[in-house]
Scaffold this motif. Structure first.
Motif, PDB file in Angstrom:
ATOM      1  N   ASN A  87       0.821  -1.208   0.000  1.00 55.96           N
ATOM      2  CA  ASN A  87       0.000   0.000   0.000  1.00 55.96           C
ATOM      3  C   ASN A  87       0.861   1.265   0.000  1.00 55.96           C
ATOM      4  OD1 ASN A  87      -2.571   1.238  -0.027  1.00 55.96           O
ATOM      5  ND2 ASN A  87      -2.375   1.672   2.159  1.00 55.96           N
ATOM      6  N   ILE A  88       1.930   1.282   0.773  1.00 51.71           N
ATOM      7  CA  ILE A  88       2.847   2.434   0.794  1.00 51.71           C
ATOM      8  C   ILE A  88       3.425   2.663  -0.595  1.00 51.71           C
ATOM      9  CG2 ILE A  88       5.078   3.263   1.663  1.00 51.71           C
ATOM     10  CD1 ILE A  88       4.311   1.823   4.339  1.00 51.71           C
ATOM     11  N   VAL A  89       3.892   1.582  -1.222  1.00 56.37           N
ATOM     12  CA  VAL A  89       4.486   1.678  -2.562  1.00 56.37           C
ATOM     13  C   VAL A  89       3.440   2.175  -3.561  1.00 56.37           C
ATOM     14  CG1 VAL A  89       5.441   0.330  -4.465  1.00 56.37           C
ATOM     15  CG2 VAL A  89       6.296  -0.015  -2.140  1.00 56.37           C
ATOM     16  N   LYS A  90       2.229   1.651  -3.483  1.00 54.26           N
ATOM     17  CA  LYS A  90       1.167   2.058  -4.416  1.00 54.26           C
ATOM     18  C   LYS A  90       0.882   3.547  -4.295  1.00 54.26           C
ATOM     19  CE  LYS A  90      -3.516   1.033  -5.860  1.00 54.26           C
ATOM     20  NZ  LYS A  90      -4.764   0.367  -5.587  1.00 54.26           N
ATOM     21  N   ILE A  91       0.783   4.049  -3.069  1.00 56.96           N
ATOM     22  CA  ILE A  91       0.531   5.477  -2.854  1.00 56.96           C
ATOM     23  C   ILE A  91       1.666   6.319  -3.435  1.00 56.96           C
ATOM     24  CG2 ILE A  91       0.365   7.275  -1.069  1.00 56.96           C
ATOM     25  CD1 ILE A  91      -1.211   5.149   0.607  1.00 56.96           C
ATOM     26  N   CYS A  92       2.901   5.882  -3.214  1.00 61.74           N
ATOM     27  CA  CYS A  92       4.058   6.625  -3.741  1.00 61.74           C
ATOM     28  C   CYS A  92       4.056   6.632  -5.274  1.00 61.74           C
ATOM     29  CB  CYS A  92       5.355   6.021  -3.218  1.00 61.74           C
ATOM     30  SG  CYS A  92       5.607   6.292  -1.449  1.00 61.74           S
ATOM     31  N   ILE A  93       3.771   5.488  -5.880  1.00 60.92           N
ATOM     32  CA  ILE A  93       3.727   5.392  -7.347  1.00 60.92           C
ATOM     33  C   ILE A  93       2.620   6.295  -7.896  1.00 60.92           C
ATOM     34  CG2 ILE A  93       3.198   3.848  -9.293  1.00 60.92           C
ATOM     35  CD1 ILE A  93       5.984   3.316  -8.228  1.00 60.92           C
ATOM     36  N   GLU A  94       1.465   6.296  -7.253  1.00 61.20           N
ATOM     37  CA  GLU A  94       0.355   7.158  -7.687  1.00 61.20           C
ATOM     38  C   GLU A  94       0.710   8.636  -7.579  1.00 61.20           C
ATOM     39  OE1 GLU A  94      -2.793   5.748  -5.161  1.00 61.20           O
ATOM     40  OE2 GLU A  94      -3.401   4.204  -6.609  1.00 61.20           O
ATOM     41  N   ASN A  95       1.656   8.966  -6.695  1.00 60.33           N
ATOM     42  CA  ASN A  95       2.092  10.354  -6.530  1.00 60.33           C
ATOM     43  C   ASN A  95       3.335  10.695  -7.335  1.00 60.33           C
ATOM     44  OD1 ASN A  95       0.110  11.492  -4.727  1.00 60.33           O
ATOM     45  ND2 ASN A  95       0.856  10.035  -3.211  1.00 60.33           N
ATOM     46  N   GLY A  96       3.686   9.847  -8.292  1.00 60.03           N
ATOM     47  CA  GLY A  96       4.752  10.186  -9.227  1.00 60.03           C
ATOM     48  C   GLY A  96       6.085   9.489  -9.040  1.00 60.03           C
ATOM     49  N   CYS A  97       6.238   8.677  -8.010  1.00 63.54           N
ATOM     50  CA  CYS A  97       7.501   7.961  -7.822  1.00 63.54           C
ATOM     51  C   CYS A  97       7.624   6.840  -8.845  1.00 63.54           C
ATOM     52  CB  CYS A  97       7.584   7.380  -6.415  1.00 63.54           C
ATOM     53  SG  CYS A  97       7.677   8.663  -5.149  1.00 63.54           S
ATOM     54  N   VAL A 137       5.155   6.181   7.918  1.00 58.99           N
ATOM     55  CA  VAL A 137       6.161   6.074   6.849  1.00 58.99           C
ATOM     56  C   VAL A 137       5.931   7.166   5.812  1.00 58.99           C
ATOM     57  CG1 VAL A 137       6.993   4.638   4.935  1.00 58.99           C
ATOM     58  CG2 VAL A 137       6.577   3.604   7.169  1.00 58.99           C
ATOM     59  N   LEU A 138       4.696   7.366   5.399  1.00 61.66           N
ATOM     60  CA  LEU A 138       4.404   8.391   4.389  1.00 61.66           C
ATOM     61  C   LEU A 138       4.754   9.793   4.889  1.00 61.66           C
ATOM     62  CD1 LEU A 138       1.080   6.916   3.001  1.00 61.66           C
ATOM     63  CD2 LEU A 138       3.289   7.014   1.823  1.00 61.66           C
ATOM     64  N   LYS A 139       4.498  10.088   6.165  1.00 66.21           N
ATOM     65  CA  LYS A 139       4.894  11.380   6.737  1.00 66.21           C
ATOM     66  C   LYS A 139       6.409  11.537   6.707  1.00 66.21           C
ATOM     67  CE  LYS A 139       1.159  12.354   9.963  1.00 66.21           C
ATOM     68  NZ  LYS A 139       0.787  12.355  11.380  1.00 66.21           N
ATOM     69  N   ARG A 140       7.102  10.469   7.065  1.00 66.21           N
ATOM     70  CA  ARG A 140       8.562  10.511   7.130  1.00 66.21           C
ATOM     71  C   ARG A 140       9.185  10.757   5.757  1.00 66.21           C
ATOM     72  NH1 ARG A 140      12.405   9.241  10.734  1.00 66.21           N
ATOM     73  NH2 ARG A 140      14.413   8.684   9.857  1.00 66.21           N
ATOM     74  N   ILE A 141       8.668  10.125   4.727  1.00 62.66           N
ATOM     75  CA  ILE A 141       9.281  10.293   3.401  1.00 62.66           C
ATOM     76  C   ILE A 141       8.858  11.582   2.717  1.00 62.66           C
ATOM     77  CG2 ILE A 141       9.679   7.838   3.007  1.00 62.66           C
ATOM     78  CD1 ILE A 141       7.243   7.728   1.275  1.00 62.66           C
ATOM     79  N   ASN A 142       7.806  12.234   3.201  1.00 61.84           N
ATOM     80  CA  ASN A 142       7.358  13.490   2.611  1.00 61.84           C
ATOM     81  C   ASN A 142       7.882  14.720   3.327  1.00 61.84           C
ATOM     82  OD1 ASN A 142       5.874  12.470   0.457  1.00 61.84           O
ATOM     83  ND2 ASN A 142       4.141  12.015   1.768  1.00 61.84           N
ATOM     84  N   ARG A 143       8.852  14.546   4.213  1.00 65.30           N
ATOM     85  CA  ARG A 143       9.407  15.686   4.955  1.00 65.30           C
ATOM     86  C   ARG A 143      10.025  16.680   4.038  1.00 65.30           C
ATOM     87  NH1 ARG A 143      13.220  13.794   9.602  1.00 65.30           N
ATOM     88  NH2 ARG A 143      12.870  11.624   9.281  1.00 65.30           N
TER      89      ARG A 143
END
Length: 102
Positions: free
Chosen positions: A20-30, A96-102
């Motif tokens: 799910n974390i990876v999917k959210i990141c991919i959907e946001n352009g990663c 995790v998502l908060k941490r990587i979006n700092r």
């Protein structure tokens, strides 16, 4: 829209929270980026930050394994005492998502 190939790669990740974390990141352009020395691992690259935001994702790991940046560009397992995240907690994905979006 996510391509069929990328969807298959996301679906190949064994742990549902990591998937799910990876999917959210991919959907946001990663983008997926191959690991430079281990073909069994993948990294997530953020083109806006021009760096890997999640490293050493092991898609086959039923426990869920990846690394996050700590300091000076170094990556450590999220289970490391410095990062201190617990994959079994309900707010793990959000943390995790908060941490990587700092």
């Amino acid at each position: 829209m996510i391509s069929v190939e990328i969807t298959k790669k996301i679906d190949s990740i064994a742990h549902p929270k990591v998937r799910n974390i990876v999917k959210i990141c991919i959907e946001n352009g990663c983008r997926f980026k191959p690991h430079p020395s281990n073909p069994n691992l993948i990294n997530l690259f953020d083109p806006t930050q021009r760096k890997n935001i999640i490293g050493d994702i092991n898609p086959a790991s039923p426990r869920g394994y990846f690394t996050l940046e700590v300091e000076n560009g170094r990556f450590k397992s999220f289970r490391n005492e410095i990062i201190g995240l617990d994959i079994d907690k309900a707010n793990f994905e959000e943390s995790v998502l908060k941490r990587i979006n700092r």
